[in-house]
Design an enzyme around this catalytic site. Structure first.
Site, PDB file in Angstrom:
ATOM      1  N   MET A   1     -16.152  -6.741  17.536  1.00  0.00           N
ATOM      2  CA  MET A   1     -17.625  -5.764  17.383  1.00  0.00           C
ATOM      3  C   MET A   1     -18.840  -5.770  18.287  1.00  0.00           C
ATOM      4  O   MET A   1     -20.047  -5.245  18.307  1.00  0.00           O
ATOM      5  CB  MET A   1     -18.708  -6.514  15.812  1.00  0.00           C
ATOM      6  CG  MET A   1     -17.655  -6.142  14.569  1.00  0.00           C
ATOM      7  SD  MET A   1     -17.426  -4.174  14.299  1.00  0.00           S
ATOM      8  CE  MET A   1     -15.733  -4.665  14.500  1.00  0.00           C
TER       9      MET A   1
ATOM     10  N   CYS B   1     -17.072  -0.504  12.275  1.00  0.00           N
ATOM     11  CA  CYS B   1     -16.142  -1.527  12.440  1.00  0.00           C
ATOM     12  C   CYS B   1     -15.338  -1.054  13.954  1.00  0.00           C
ATOM     13  O   CYS B   1     -15.759  -1.380  14.530  1.00  0.00           O
ATOM     14  CB  CYS B   1     -15.616  -1.391  11.350  1.00  0.00           C
ATOM     15  SG  CYS B   1     -14.548  -2.825  11.532  1.00  0.00           S
ATOM     16  N   MET B   2     -14.847   0.317  13.252  1.00  0.00           N
ATOM     17  CA  MET B   2     -13.558   0.090  14.941  1.00  0.00           C
ATOM     18  C   MET B   2     -13.715   1.293  14.741  1.00  0.00           C
ATOM     19  O   MET B   2     -12.901   2.248  16.100  1.00  0.00           O
ATOM     20  CB  MET B   2     -11.792   0.168  14.478  1.00  0.00           C
ATOM     21  CG  MET B   2     -12.306  -1.267  13.980  1.00  0.00           C
ATOM     22  SD  MET B   2     -12.211  -3.113  14.930  1.00  0.00           S
ATOM     23  CE  MET B   2     -10.944  -1.666  16.001  1.00  0.00           C
TER      24      MET B   2
ATOM     25  N   LYS C   1     -10.547 -19.768   5.189  1.00  0.00           N
ATOM     26  CA  LYS C   1     -10.669 -18.081   4.188  1.00  0.00           C
ATOM     27  C   LYS C   1      -8.883 -18.365   3.941  1.00  0.00           C
ATOM     28  O   LYS C   1      -9.244 -17.529   2.532  1.00  0.00           O
ATOM     29  CB  LYS C   1     -10.973 -17.050   4.633  1.00  0.00           C
ATOM     30  CG  LYS C   1     -12.407 -17.052   5.632  1.00  0.00           C
ATOM     31  CD  LYS C   1     -12.952 -15.574   5.730  1.00  0.00           C
ATOM     32  CE  LYS C   1     -12.434 -15.382   7.605  1.00  0.00           C
ATOM     33  NZ  LYS C   1     -12.239 -16.304   8.240  1.00  0.00           N
TER      34      LYS C   1
ATOM     35  N   GLY D   1     -11.384  -5.515  11.942  1.00  0.00           N
ATOM     36  CA  GLY D   1     -12.272  -7.119  11.135  1.00  0.00           C
ATOM     37  C   GLY D   1     -11.417  -6.827   9.555  1.00  0.00           C
ATOM     38  O   GLY D   1     -11.586  -7.977   9.209  1.00  0.00           O
ATOM     39  N   GLN D   2     -11.075  -5.528   9.660  1.00  0.00           N
ATOM     40  CA  GLN D   2     -10.669  -5.283   7.801  1.00  0.00           C
ATOM     41  C   GLN D   2      -8.827  -5.459   7.764  1.00  0.00           C
ATOM     42  O   GLN D   2      -8.425  -4.759   9.799  1.00  0.00           O
ATOM     43  CB  GLN D   2     -11.164  -3.624   7.342  1.00  0.00           C
ATOM     44  CG  GLN D   2     -12.588  -4.674   8.006  1.00  0.00           C
ATOM     45  CD  GLN D   2     -13.299  -2.444   6.374  1.00  0.00           C
ATOM     46  OE1 GLN D   2     -12.912  -2.905   5.747  1.00  0.00           O
ATOM     47  NE2 GLN D   2     -13.632  -2.349   7.191  1.00  0.00           N
TER      48      GLN D   2
END
Ligand code: SF4
Ligand code: SF4
Ligand code: SF4
Lengths: 799, 118
Positions: free
Chosen positions: A347, A166-167, A82, A384-385
């Site tokens: 996750m 997410c977190m 990516k 994740g972000q």
């Protein structure tokens, strides 16, 4: 063998063009274009929480090349698939370039003035019914501006970031164990550990550069044991020494099994536990006080022992399906103080309706065994972000936080924030706002039925794809004319489908920015190219609306001294009207916002350095503390005397934000429980959802990058070959996956990338044409309010 | 693996549902390109150029996953390899390779088996 260095000269965009040409002629690709005329600058990658740095090559106002940044400690010049193509995320054909307002069902272009006016009128009409839904992809200054705007300006706490999805459970985990958020360790642990335990963590696909850092050690001849504890064989499992497959939701039983063995065999670390730990369990009455679920209630060591008593390896095998001897193996590993153990999770723990407890237990087995506080000995969550830590958590854009780890419910904290913001005492609303799930539920509920949110402004995220159970939490908005959805984004998404107002945003290197990655590393970059058309910075959009409210007479937009909340001065001390777009870059608004935000960072010892230090660095890990010689030093290992300057001399380990205020961390007990919806006769399969290597989250960026799209063109459902055979499905056949929420038709992939066990399905969520969240359950964790995307009951049938 | 579960079956269907679905309410979908060799008259064979392949650094295996011919591609210590005698030259591996420099070369088939550079 591949040398990391070789990748540095790979310029993804130039190479892509060359490759396309080569394909046409079916000949080897020509060497990448020479660097002439290309200006290079640094930026963190736009995509995941690993936080690699890239070098961005710009020519004629366009990003033309991307390289891994060799100076960056995180990735040492390497990128994942990516990252190599990140520049192309800017250049999808359908970038949004004009504000669009829905009239008679159609999105029509309007001017920015009209757009700002429309939002301002909506807010003026009902400020308390306005909410902001933000993002862990907000830059730090963007999140800070939005947070200040709503909490100090509108006296409302209805702001929450997608990090709730997410977190959030990692946050409540850290808070309830250490009294302060975010990992004690960092990525250096991955270089030092003898054993790496991946708790439901598919690092090879989700944090590939980190995983390659570990695999690289093996190729250098170092020994590191990898243990994958998961519910499905992934690409990561292929590299692991052990793969332990557990029944969904039973990971708590496994961790209790480890703790049970440590105690039974007297193999825990009594010195560490006595000096540095207290014991805790969930409160009998969670409603006793707003902080009760987070802080729990004390229990004695004997009670703790008794609570663990039932979790014998055999009992854990019964609950989890993991063989008793493997539980013993884990117990023996934790009992061995000579080795260093790092746990990572993402996750699998967090998107779990007992996610907070899963986090707590993982910290617990590390603390109980004393596998904590040495390099390589750490429990570390991965985000994740790119700025889940930096923006969502540190800036406190969640509905219960203020910047710097301050809490809405704490009166002193509110006063401290009011002081820094120079607003009158009492300006900040004392009640926490609506968290993500509540916000969207209330938005989707008609006003007369208690739907007290009328307008939501979404920035840098795609809830129309990523919220669970979309029919209930998002699509129900359709057909309610009094509900107004504002979306700032760079492309049309599943969310803009229902938007009433769409604002075109600048992204990544089209604006100045700062991110904070998983290991507390704060990163900075400058604008390098102009956004297309009329696209503008998200922070500018927020400030422009704030200014319009100010001009309309909203009292909250002024501070105690009658000055606008977002007042910025240039070097000459003159105020710059940054709400006028042509003037926005006359000062460095990012720097000004960051320097103000920095004042908050000391409270919880999350000290940030001045902006200019980040300009020079490839990120710095907080607390960043100034040395006697004036230099700024980052901290790799918190709470350990050898590295953390805030630990008292001689203390060895000090949890200086301890919940119990005695410098001790909390070891929690939490029972293994059943999931909210388990497979039954009607819906006999477990359904799990997740990500894939090529696509970043909802795919709105990566699906527009031809190489990534070609490599992973659409979603699918994975199932076990035996299950497929029983049903008579052929590989690739379109089938229907049904849950109690609805059905979804998609192709089945057997023996594909992942290998779910019998009775279990997996669907990636990146594909907006095949929305798996139409059918997910989203049962929420009672402490963190984070929904579970990893399990619900499903049935399959021929389409 | 039985016939019902062949890779060929999966990938024959891989594009189908999406071409039908591809005229969505949502934005235009970038279409995967057609196999390069589909219209090429010359017989081809694939080779993987190890130095461009990101299998070991980014854990990519798109080519191996998507090769429709059972046994034409295998992984050796994490790296993809083409078994030239089995490869039909369809070019799918080339088309799906997401490396910054496409790591799969389609060469005209000369000898029965083409040596692979390391
Ligand atoms: S690992 Fe994450 S941060 Fe690094 S290049 Fe890949 S997507 Fe970007
Ligand atoms: S050309 Fe076709 S058959 Fe040959 S290796 Fe590539 S995908 Fe497989
Ligand atoms: S698709 Fe390309 S980069 Fe990926 S493993 Fe195959 S050859 Fe390597």
């Amino acid at each position: 063998m591949i040398q990391r260095r070789e990748f540095n000269r790979m310029t993804a965009l130039a190479a892509a063009a060359a490759a396309a040409k080569a394909r046409a002629q079916n000949a080897p690709a020509a060497p990448a274009a020479s660097n002439d005329g290309i200006a290079w600058d640094k930026a963190p990658c736009r995509f995941c929480g690993t936080g690699c740095h890239v070098r961005v090559g710009v020519k004629n106002g366009r990003v033309v090349a991307i390289e891994g940044d060799q100076l960056a400690e995180v990735n040492k010049g390497l990128l994942c698939v990516k990252g190599y193509h990140v520049g192309l995320a800017l250049y999808g054909k359908d970038r949004l370039t004009q504000p669009l307002l829905r009239r008679n069902g159609v999105l029509e272009p309007i001017s920015w003035e009209e757009a700002v006016e429309t939002i301002s009128q909506k807010i003026m009409a009902a400020p308390e019914q306005f909410a902001i839904y933000g993002s862990g992809q907000w830059t730090i200054p963007e999140g800070y501006a939005a947070n200040k705007f709503i909490k100090a300006g509108l006296s409302s706490n209805h702001i929450d970031p997608n990090a709730r999805l997410c977190m959030a459970s990692a946050v409540t985990g850290f808070l309830s164990v250490y009294g302060v958020d975010e990992p004690a360790g960092c990525y250096d642990d991955l270089d030092k550990c003898d054993v790496l335990i991946l708790w439901g963590n598919n690092m090879a696909e989700m944090h590939p550069v980190l995983f390659s850092r570990v695999i690289d050690r093996r190729t250098r001849g170092e020994r590191v044991t990898l243990i994958d504890i998961g519910t499905r064989r992934t690409r990561t499992s292929e590299f692991c020494d052990h793969y332990l497959e557990f029944r969904p939701h039973s990971d708590l039983a496994i961790m209790n099994g480890i703790a049970h063995l440590l105690i039974k065999k007297n193999a825990f670390d009594p010195k560490f536990v006595e000096k540095f730990c207290n014991f805790r369990q969930s409160p009998k009455d969670p409603a006793a006080s707003p902080t009760a679920p987070l802080n729990g209630e004390a229990m004695s060591f004997d009670d703790y022992k008794a609570a663990l008593e039932p979790y014998t390896p055999e009992h854990v095998e019964k609950l989890s399906g993991v063989p008793a001897e493997k539980i013993r193996m884990l117990g023996d590993l934790f009992a061995d103080k000579k080795i260093r153990i790092t746990s990572t999770w993402c996750m699998g723990f967090n998107q779990h309706s007992r996610g907070t407890n899963a986090n707590r237990l993982c910290h617990g087995i590390h603390l109980l065994s004393g596998h904590f506080g040495r390099p390589g000995d750490a429990p570390t969550s991965l985000t994740g972000q790119p700025s889940a830590c930096g923006t969502a958590r540190e800036v406190g854009t969640m509905c219960q936080f203020l910047p710097g780890g301050l809490q809405i419910l704490n009166e002193e904290h509110r006063h401290e924030a009011e002081h820094i913001w120079n607003v009158p005492q009492g300006r900040i609303h004392p009640k926490i706002g609506h968290h993500t799930m509540l916000m969207w539920e209330r938005f989707c509920t008609p006003a007369e039925k208690g739907g007290d949110i009328r307008t939501i402004w979404v920035q840098v995220t795609n809830p129309g794809q990523t919220l669970p159970n979309l029919h209930r939490f998002f699509k129900a908005k359709a057909g309610q004319p009094d509900k107004f959805l504002i979306v700032s984004d760079v492309y049309r998404t599943a969310t803009t489908e229902l938007a009433d107002l769409v604002l075109p945003s600048a992204m990544w290197v089209e604006k100045n920015g700062m991110f904070g990655n998983s290991e507390r590393r704060t990163q900075q970059w400058f604008r390098m190219v102009r956004p297309p058309g009329e696209a503008r910075d998200d922070a500018w959009q927020m400030i422009a609306v704030a200014r319009r409210l100010h001009d309309l007479g909203h009292a909250g937009m002024k501070d105690k001294d009658g000055r606008f909340l977002f007042t910025f001065k240039n070097d000459k001390g003159e105020e710059v009207p940054v709400w006028e777009w042509p003037r926005y870059y006359d000062v460095n608004v990012d720097k000004a916002l960051f320097e103000e935000y920095r004042l908050f960072s000391r409270h919880k010892h999350k000290d940030l350095a001045p902006y200019d230090e980040y300009v020079k660095a490839r990120g710095l890990r907080w607390p960043v503390v100034q040395q006697a010689d004036g230099s700024w030093r980052e901290t790799k290992f918190r709470f350990s005397e050898f590295d953390d300057p805030y630990v008292k001399k001689g203390a060895e380990i000090q949890f200086y934000h301890s919940v119990t205020k005695d410098d001790k961390a909390l070891i929690w007990f939490a029972p293994a429980e059943k999931a909210a919806e388990e497979p039954d006769a009607e819906f006999p399969f477990w359904l799990c959802t997740g990500r894939v290597l090529e696509h970043w989250h909802s795919g709105s960026l990566t699906r527009r990058i031809p190489q990534l799209h070609a490599s992973m063109p659409h979603s699918y459902v994975e199932m076990h070959p035996e299950d497929a055979r029983e049903k008579g499905f052929t590989n690739g056949e379109t089938i229907t996956v049904r849950t109690r929420r609805g059905g979804l038709r998609l192709p089945v992939w057997i023996d594909g990338r992942g290998h779910p066990p019998r009775g279990s399905l997996f669907i990636p969520f990146f594909d907006e044409r095949l929305l798996c969240n139409d059918i997910t359950l989203g049962d929420i964790d009672p402490v963190s309010k984070q929904p579970d995307y990893k399990k619900c009951a499903a049935a399959v049938a021929r389409a | 693996m039985s016939d019902t579960l062949s890779r060929r079956g999966f990938f024959a269907a891989f594009r189908r549902p999406f071409e039908r679905r591809a005229a969505p309410v949502l934005p235009p979908v970038i279409k995967a390109e057609q196999p390069a060799a589909a219209s090429a008259p010359v017989a081809k064979v694939a080779i993987v150029q190890g130095r461009f392949c990101i299998a070991l650094t980014s854990f990519c295996a798109a080519c191996v996953e998507r090769c429709p011919v059972s046994g034409a591609m295998k992984k050796e210590r994490g790296m993809p390899m083409v078994v030239a005698d089995v490869c039909t030259g369809c070019g799918i591996c080339h088309d799906v390779c997401p490396a910054p420099r496409n790591a799969v070369l389609m060469l005209p088939r000369r000898q029965p088996s083409t040596p692979q550079p390391a």
